[in-house]
Write a protein that holds these residues in place. Sequence first.
Motif, mmCIF file in Angstrom:
data_model
loop_
_atom_site.group_PDB
_atom_site.id
_atom_site.type_symbol
_atom_site.label_atom_id
_atom_site.label_comp_id
_atom_site.label_asym_id
_atom_site.label_seq_id
_atom_site.Cartn_x
_atom_site.Cartn_y
_atom_site.Cartn_z
ATOM 1 N N PRO A 1 -42.293 1.454 -21.728
ATOM 2 C CA PRO A 1 -43.050 0.200 -21.792
ATOM 3 C C PRO A 1 -44.239 0.184 -20.846
ATOM 4 N N GLN A 2 -44.259 1.089 -19.849
ATOM 5 C CA GLN A 2 -45.409 1.162 -18.946
ATOM 6 C C GLN A 2 -46.568 1.933 -19.567
ATOM 7 N N THR A 3 -46.307 2.674 -20.665
ATOM 8 C CA THR A 3 -47.335 3.557 -21.212
ATOM 9 C C THR A 3 -47.799 3.162 -22.613
ATOM 10 N N ALA A 4 -46.853 2.912 -23.518
ATOM 11 C CA ALA A 4 -47.242 2.678 -24.913
ATOM 12 C C ALA A 4 -48.078 1.415 -25.115
ATOM 13 N N PRO A 5 -47.669 0.227 -24.617
ATOM 14 C CA PRO A 5 -48.456 -0.977 -24.889
ATOM 15 C C PRO A 5 -49.901 -0.904 -24.385
ATOM 16 N N HIS B 1 -35.548 -0.264 -18.347
ATOM 17 C CA HIS B 1 -35.944 -0.719 -19.664
ATOM 18 C C HIS B 1 -36.678 0.393 -20.405
ATOM 19 N N VAL B 2 -36.348 0.585 -21.677
ATOM 20 C CA VAL B 2 -37.106 1.502 -22.512
ATOM 21 C C VAL B 2 -37.895 0.690 -23.526
ATOM 22 N N LEU B 3 -38.848 1.333 -24.153
ATOM 23 C CA LEU B 3 -39.748 0.655 -25.076
ATOM 24 C C LEU B 3 -38.976 0.001 -26.219
ATOM 25 N N TYR C 1 -48.566 10.494 -24.862
ATOM 26 C CA TYR C 1 -48.672 10.204 -23.430
ATOM 27 C C TYR C 1 -47.263 10.092 -22.868
ATOM 28 N N GLY C 2 -46.876 11.065 -22.065
ATOM 29 C CA GLY C 2 -45.598 10.991 -21.362
ATOM 30 C C GLY C 2 -44.378 11.036 -22.253
ATOM 31 N N TYR C 3 -44.457 11.692 -23.400
ATOM 32 C CA TYR C 3 -43.277 11.759 -24.268
ATOM 33 C C TYR C 3 -42.275 12.748 -23.683
ATOM 34 N N PRO C 4 -40.978 12.401 -23.637
ATOM 35 C CA PRO C 4 -40.015 13.227 -22.900
ATOM 36 C C PRO C 4 -39.464 14.432 -23.666
ATOM 37 N N SER D 1 -44.409 5.031 -6.283
ATOM 38 C CA SER D 1 -43.567 4.864 -7.467
ATOM 39 C C SER D 1 -44.232 5.491 -8.680
ATOM 40 N N PHE D 2 -43.398 5.826 -9.671
ATOM 41 C CA PHE D 2 -43.928 6.320 -10.940
ATOM 42 C C PHE D 2 -44.883 5.301 -11.542
ATOM 43 N N THR D 3 -44.502 4.023 -11.509
ATOM 44 C CA THR D 3 -45.327 2.980 -12.110
ATOM 45 C C THR D 3 -46.693 2.898 -11.432
ATOM 46 N N GLY D 4 -46.714 2.980 -10.104
ATOM 47 C CA GLY D 4 -47.979 2.914 -9.387
ATOM 48 C C GLY D 4 -48.906 4.051 -9.744
ATOM 49 N N VAL D 5 -48.363 5.276 -9.796
ATOM 50 C CA VAL D 5 -49.186 6.431 -10.177
ATOM 51 C C VAL D 5 -49.605 6.322 -11.632
#
Length: 286
Positions: free
Chosen positions: A14-18, A46-48, A83-86, A159-163
């Motif tokens: 949710p931090q990347t896709a939207p 939370h996941v997308l 983008y960032g797909y695992p 944090s991952f989110t910050g970067v």
Amino acid sequence: MTAPLRIAVVAALPQTAPPLVEALRSLGHEVPVVIGHRRPADWPGHVLGEQDLPRGVDLVVPARTDSLPALLRAYAPDVAVSYGYPRKLPAEAVTAPRLGTVNCHPSDLPAYRGPNPVGWAVRNGEHRIGVTWHRMDAELDTGNILARTTIPLDDTLWSFTGVNTKVLDTATALLPGVLQRLVDGEPGEPQPERAGTWAGFFDQGYATVDWSADAHHIHTQVRAWNIAGHHPRVQGPVALIDGARWRLRRTTLHQPPAGTGRRVPCGSGHLWVLAADPVDVPAGHA
């Protein structure tokens, strides 16, 4: 300006896709679908979900990666933006869109290929990281470069989110040029011939804090683990304090205000623990 394209987004968080969908739509492109990823059983956050996406954008969560080629072909995209797909995309999925698939990787490729580039950059004491858009091919993070830049990796990021916010802002600013190069049929530049490096998940050997080590080393270890985010098998950094195990979330090398943090002597110097989570939760307190 690039004519409107039909673009599939391949992103799982949710931090990347939207924000990526929003950026593409603001450029006038159509985003019919986001390809997500199934929630791992041990995923802590939370996941997308479909509620994270704008109306009119489908969320598809494939059961297996080998179903991705058919799913992408069903939406007939001009381009797929990853983008960032695992998971590694199958070669057939990469070539399914009419103009191919591009991926954003947070390193100066070929350095730090793999799933944990920023964590390793912090671990190695880097002060800048790359932001690279490249064509995807059958291998991982090896395709031709379409755009690249670097951004500061300052020690305020924890944090991952910050970067991710800084990387994504930079990446979306490069997107118009990336898409135009695809439309123009440009292959991009081969990655430099210097030896690439692999940035895999941290292993168990880096997961335990050794208080006899240098304070700066431990501080870097804590920051690297927290920026790396969730690990599918190993959790760190875990430290023993007063006979109990704690996962360290934030530390400082400088004495904080009175009443803040826990001072711990190290092999050289001192470290103050500002935030930590208990690893061993007593029965009935989970």
